[in-house]
Scaffold this motif. Structure first.
Motif, PDB file in Angstrom:
ATOM      1  N   ARG A 244       0.866  -1.179   0.000  1.00 36.46           N
ATOM      2  CA  ARG A 244       0.000   0.000   0.000  1.00 36.46           C
ATOM      3  C   ARG A 244       0.909   1.236   0.000  1.00 36.46           C
ATOM      4  O   ARG A 244       1.021   1.955   0.981  1.00 36.46           O
ATOM      5  CB  ARG A 244      -0.904  -0.009   1.235  1.00 36.46           C
ATOM      6  CG  ARG A 244      -1.931   1.124   1.246  1.00 36.46           C
ATOM      7  CD  ARG A 244      -3.164   0.837   0.504  1.00 36.46           C
ATOM      8  NE  ARG A 244      -4.062   1.954   0.354  1.00 36.46           N
ATOM      9  CZ  ARG A 244      -4.924   2.407   1.259  1.00 36.46           C
ATOM     10  NH1 ARG A 244      -4.971   1.827   2.456  1.00 36.46           N
ATOM     11  NH2 ARG A 244      -5.712   3.416   0.977  1.00 36.46           N
ATOM     12  N   GLU A 245       1.510   1.462  -1.147  1.00 33.12           N
ATOM     13  CA  GLU A 245       2.437   2.587  -1.287  1.00 33.12           C
ATOM     14  C   GLU A 245       1.714   3.883  -1.632  1.00 33.12           C
ATOM     15  O   GLU A 245       2.241   4.971  -1.398  1.00 33.12           O
ATOM     16  CB  GLU A 245       3.489   2.251  -2.338  1.00 33.12           C
ATOM     17  CG  GLU A 245       4.376   1.060  -1.948  1.00 33.12           C
ATOM     18  CD  GLU A 245       5.304   0.649  -3.075  1.00 33.12           C
ATOM     19  OE1 GLU A 245       5.289   1.293  -4.142  1.00 33.12           O
ATOM     20  OE2 GLU A 245       6.031  -0.342  -2.876  1.00 33.12           O
ATOM     21  N   LYS A 246       0.524   3.780  -2.214  1.00 36.00           N
ATOM     22  CA  LYS A 246      -0.277   4.949  -2.564  1.00 36.00           C
ATOM     23  C   LYS A 246      -1.676   4.778  -1.989  1.00 36.00           C
ATOM     24  O   LYS A 246      -2.190   3.658  -1.921  1.00 36.00           O
ATOM     25  CB  LYS A 246      -0.357   5.116  -4.085  1.00 36.00           C
ATOM     26  CG  LYS A 246       0.965   5.363  -4.762  1.00 36.00           C
ATOM     27  CD  LYS A 246       0.781   5.718  -6.230  1.00 36.00           C
ATOM     28  CE  LYS A 246       0.267   4.541  -7.027  1.00 36.00           C
ATOM     29  NZ  LYS A 246       0.162   4.852  -8.476  1.00 36.00           N
ATOM     30  N   LYS A 247      -2.301   5.862  -1.635  1.00 38.97           N
ATOM     31  CA  LYS A 247      -3.618   5.800  -1.016  1.00 38.97           C
ATOM     32  C   LYS A 247      -4.625   5.129  -1.941  1.00 38.97           C
ATOM     33  O   LYS A 247      -5.509   4.401  -1.497  1.00 38.97           O
ATOM     34  CB  LYS A 247      -4.079   7.208  -0.683  1.00 38.97           C
ATOM     35  CG  LYS A 247      -5.371   7.273   0.102  1.00 38.97           C
ATOM     36  CD  LYS A 247      -5.675   8.709   0.497  1.00 38.97           C
ATOM     37  CE  LYS A 247      -6.895   8.780   1.393  1.00 38.97           C
ATOM     38  NZ  LYS A 247      -7.173  10.159   1.847  1.00 38.97           N
ATOM     39  N   GLU A 248      -4.519   5.362  -3.232  1.00 45.04           N
ATOM     40  CA  GLU A 248      -5.540   4.892  -4.156  1.00 45.04           C
ATOM     41  C   GLU A 248      -5.310   3.482  -4.674  1.00 45.04           C
ATOM     42  O   GLU A 248      -6.139   2.944  -5.381  1.00 45.04           O
ATOM     43  CB  GLU A 248      -5.639   5.860  -5.342  1.00 45.04           C
ATOM     44  CG  GLU A 248      -4.367   6.036  -6.143  1.00 45.04           C
ATOM     45  CD  GLU A 248      -3.468   7.157  -5.626  1.00 45.04           C
ATOM     46  OE1 GLU A 248      -3.599   7.547  -4.431  1.00 45.04           O
ATOM     47  OE2 GLU A 248      -2.641   7.637  -6.417  1.00 45.04           O
ATOM     48  N   SER A 249      -4.191   2.852  -4.328  1.00 41.03           N
ATOM     49  CA  SER A 249      -3.854   1.571  -4.923  1.00 41.03           C
ATOM     50  C   SER A 249      -3.526   0.514  -3.881  1.00 41.03           C
ATOM     51  O   SER A 249      -2.789   0.785  -2.917  1.00 41.03           O
ATOM     52  CB  SER A 249      -2.657   1.782  -5.861  1.00 41.03           C
ATOM     53  OG  SER A 249      -2.262   0.566  -6.441  1.00 41.03           O
ATOM     54  N   PHE A 250      -4.011  -0.716  -4.085  1.00 47.24           N
ATOM     55  CA  PHE A 250      -3.791  -1.801  -3.112  1.00 47.24           C
ATOM     56  C   PHE A 250      -3.671  -3.111  -3.894  1.00 47.24           C
ATOM     57  O   PHE A 250      -4.587  -3.938  -3.888  1.00 47.24           O
ATOM     58  CB  PHE A 250      -4.953  -1.827  -2.118  1.00 47.24           C
ATOM     59  CG  PHE A 250      -4.737  -2.710  -0.914  1.00 47.24           C
ATOM     60  CD1 PHE A 250      -5.803  -3.448  -0.394  1.00 47.24           C
ATOM     61  CD2 PHE A 250      -3.526  -2.780  -0.255  1.00 47.24           C
ATOM     62  CE1 PHE A 250      -5.641  -4.238   0.734  1.00 47.24           C
ATOM     63  CE2 PHE A 250      -3.341  -3.563   0.876  1.00 47.24           C
ATOM     64  CZ  PHE A 250      -4.417  -4.288   1.367  1.00 47.24           C
TER      65      PHE A 250
END
Lengths: 113, 114
Positions: free
Chosen positions: B68-74
């Protein structure tokens, strides 16, 4: 371990019938119970219940929670073929389960014309 | 349009290969989740993330990994260690992590491993 059990697992009715779906739970630190409808892909939200004895209603669908007896029911009146779906019940809890939902197995409802 | 996208819709892999499933949301939600759905078993939680750069194991995390390096991507990686990877995978998000925060679901990815 948190546990959610739905019944029946499947149900076949004819258009116009009324159905009652059941969801019982055993969780520590109960906080909420949610109902979702899943037709083909993404489950869509129906209701969230947090207080006992208060009915939530949306059109022909209604739901109520009994926190003393640890169950909820979802009623659908005057069923239509478009109500055919999997109905999922989920419970949210606090404590070590905070942040996640525990789902039941789902009830597969089939409504025939 | 705000929502959750998952790609691809269908994915086929040979046994022994790792595969990564994509999940993106533009709802500005803090929390994201991965579930697995098998016939007759409802949804089972694989991993969840309450906030960016943090994630926790769910009930069936073995053989899976996430980031979970970016808020919008998992993204979810199904590794070769997962014994029975063929299933329908659903991604979800919620405004915050918590028992009264409704989860919104993506359309799912059906993975078949042969």
């Amino acid at each position: 371990e948190d546990k959610v059990v739905q019944s029946p697992l499947s149900l076949v009715v004819h258009e116009g019938d009324t159905v009652t779906l059941n969801c019982s739970y055993e969780v520590t630190n109960f906080r909420s119970l949610l109902w979702y409808k899943q037709e083909k892909k993404a489950p869509t939200f129906l209701f969230m219940l947090t207080s006992s004895g208060i009915e939530k209603k949306s059109g022909r669908l209604s739901s109520i929670l009994d926190k003393k007896e640890l169950f909820s029911i979802l009623n659908i009146t005057a069923t239509q073929t478009g109500d055919s779906a999997i109905y999922l019940c989920a419970v949210g809890a606090g404590g070590t389960s905070y942040g996640k939902l525990t789902f039941g197995q789902g009830t597969i409802l089939t409504v025939h014309p | 349009d705000g929502g959750i996208t998952q790609s691809p819709k269908y994915l086929f892999r040979k046994e022994g290969q790792n595969v990564t499933l994509s999940c993106e949301q533009n709802l500005n939600h803090d929390a994201m989740y991965w579930y697995r759905q098998d016939p007759g078993q409802g949804l089972r939680l694989i991993y969840y993330s309450q906030i960016v750069n943090d994630f926790q194991k769910g009930d069936i995390a073995e053989g899976y990994s996430v980031s979970r390096e970016k808020k919008e991507s998992f993204p979810l990686t199904v590794t070769s260690a997962q014994k029975n990877p063929t299933a329908f995978y659903l991604c979800a998000s919620s405004p915050v992590a918590g028992p009264t925060s409704r989860q919104y679901f993506g359309p799912g990815t059906r993975l078949t491993v042969t």
